[in-house]
Structures are given as C-alpha cells and as structure tokens.
Scaffold this active site. Structure first.
Site, short mmCIF file in Angstrom:
data_model
loop_
_atom_site.label_atom_id
_atom_site.label_comp_id
_atom_site.label_asym_id
_atom_site.label_seq_id
_atom_site.Cartn_x
_atom_site.Cartn_y
_atom_site.Cartn_z
N ASP A 95 -2.21 -0.07 -1.10
CA ASP A 95 -1.72 -0.65 0.25
C ASP A 95 -0.57 -1.13 0.11
O ASP A 95 0.03 -1.70 -0.87
CB ASP A 95 -2.69 -1.45 0.79
CG ASP A 95 -4.28 -0.98 1.28
OD1 ASP A 95 -4.34 0.32 1.03
OD2 ASP A 95 -5.01 -1.72 1.70
N HIS A 247 -2.82 -2.78 -4.76
CA HIS A 247 -1.60 -2.81 -3.73
C HIS A 247 -0.33 -2.41 -4.66
O HIS A 247 -0.06 -2.69 -5.67
CB HIS A 247 -1.34 -4.30 -3.27
CG HIS A 247 -2.58 -4.85 -2.48
ND1 HIS A 247 -3.82 -4.93 -3.01
CD2 HIS A 247 -2.48 -4.57 -1.07
CE1 HIS A 247 -4.79 -5.20 -1.83
NE2 HIS A 247 -3.75 -5.11 -0.76
#
Length: 277
Positions: A95, A247
């Site tokens: 992400d 991430h």
C-alpha cells in the site's frame, strides 16, 4: 353327465392369462428403456455442466472461477475460497506507493520471479508517474488506495467514492485508457460496522475491495526492526491462502530489507505467489 362348457372356459382363461403376461413384459421392457434413456441424458447433462461451469475434473469440490476480480464489485476474500487440491497461495500486497522504495521492491520481486499487487495513492502516483509506468511494465497489478489517503471516515460516503474516482482517473491518465481495474483497498481496511455505508457506496460505484489476513505489521511504526516484521509474519501466516499487507512508503525501509526473507519463508512453507486480478 359331461359339462361341454368347461373346456372352452379353460381355454379362454389361458388366453387371457397369456395376454396379461405379455402386457406385463412389454411394460417392464418399456420401463427399462425409459430408465436407460434418463440415465444417459443425466450423464450428458453432467458432462455439459462440468464444461460450462468450469468445475475441475480432479476435484468435485473445487470451483474454478474464470472471472476477473475487476468484474465483480463488492468485498473480495480469497482466503475463504476452498481448494481441495492443497495448493497454497500467497498474495504480496503493498500500500501507499509509489515511493523511493518502489524500485528496490521491484528488484527483489524480479530476483525471485514474483509479481505483486500495489495499491497506489493517487497524489503519490501524480508525483511519480514514471514509477507507476515501471510497475506496469514489470507486470505488477495496480490497485486504487484513494487519491488523498486523508480518509478518516467522518466524511460522507459520497466524498469517499469521489476520492476513489479521482485516484482512478489519475491512474488511467498515467497508465492509459486500457487501465480498467476497479480493485481498491480502503485506507486502514474496510473493517467494522461503522464502515458499512462506505462499503455499500464503493460496491454500488463498481469497485471490488479487499482487506488482508496476514501482515508484517510494518504499519505499526516507522522502520520497525526486521526481526519484528518477520515474527509478525510467522504469527499470522495461517491457512492455504494469505493476503499479506506491507507498505511501499518512504518510512518503510526495513520492509524492503525484510522482503527477501518474507519471500523465502513463504516459499519454505510451500506457498506459490499470485496477484490480485
């Protein structure tokens, strides 16, 4: 005195009995033919259903769905799909990118011949269009993580969908008109009753949203030590299908450092790698 009517009556009874037996035999044979025909028809129908329904011949309990995720709005939970063949699948997801770590992540993926799914923030994509194009050229799957990522879910569900649409437009502008993915990930995930209106709005807007059931925990702080990330992975990696949250952000350098070990651990556990598409 002899009864002359006895013999004819006896003959008539025998004839009637014979006719009755013949009728029973005909009915029995007809019934057998009907049953045989029905069995053949049922068998043909089942064969047709196996083809048209794409049901695996190896396992009657495994349903192979040849539909792209982008065509099915609503929540997607691949870890709930039951597979009787024992295949173990890992989906690596990142992400918040693109970032200064994107190229390093891509390099590690290429070294291991693995593709991943990247949920991009629209404003980050605007600032780094070349990285977005590099991800696409590398064969990664691109998803939508809203444009602003300033989502606290106190705004209206309409505002939320507008933010998704804005990100979608940015990605389409960078990648090209052929970009049609509707795969999204809610900032922070789409969990809980409070987000029900937002889930409904995203579904009605045609988006397919996915959470995760595994993670390294790199969202719990800045540059957490690699052993901490790996311990989290070991703790949460359960079942035949895992969607792993990580991430791609500037403050996640240790995520990059841990990634080779994440991949090796999953390989050792027998997982193969796929992308969300």
């Amino acid at each position: 005195m002899i009864n002359l009517n006895k013999k004819p009556n006896t003959i008539n009874k025998k004839i009637l009995l014979g006719i009755f037996l013949i009728i029973i035999c005909i009915c029995f044979i007809f019934t057998l033919l009907v049953i045989k025909h029905n069995k053949k028809t049922t068998s043909n129908n089942l064969k047709h259903k196996h083809v048209s329904g794409s049901i695996s011949k190896k396992s009657k309990t495994t349903l192979v769905i040849n539909i792209s995720l982008r065509q099915v709005p609503g929540e997607y939970t691949p870890w709930t799909i039951k597979r009787a063949d024992g295949t173990k699948i890992a989906y690596l997801t990142f992400d918040d990118g693109p970032s200064i770590n994107t190229e390093k992540i891509l390099s590690i993926l290429n070294q291991n011949n693995i593709k991943a799914s990247f949920f991009l923030i629209g404003k980050n994509a605007e600032n780094n269009p070349n990285l977005v194009k590099e991800e696409v050229a590398n064969g990664e799957v691109i998803g939508n993580h809203t444009y602003s990522h300033q989502i606290n879910y106190k705004e209206s569900s309409t505002d939320f969908v507008n933010d998704l649409n804005r990100c979608n437009l940015v990605l389409k502008t960078i990648i090209g008109k052929n970009y049609t993915s509707n795969i999204i990930r809610f900032p922070g995930g789409s969990f809980g009753h409070r987000l029900a209106p937002f889930r409904d709005a995203a579904t009605k807007a045609g988006y397919a949203f996915i959470n995760w059931n595994d993670e390294t925990g790199d969202s719990d702080g800045y540059d957490l030590p690699v052993p901490v990330l790996l311990n989290n992975l070991h703790k949460y990696t359960i079942g035949n299908t895992v969607v792993i949250l990580m991430h791609d952000a500037s403050a996640k350098k240790t995520t990059v450092q841990a990634l080779p070990q994440v991949i090796q651990y999953l390989k050792a556990k027998g997982y193969i790698f796929k992308t969300l598409q």
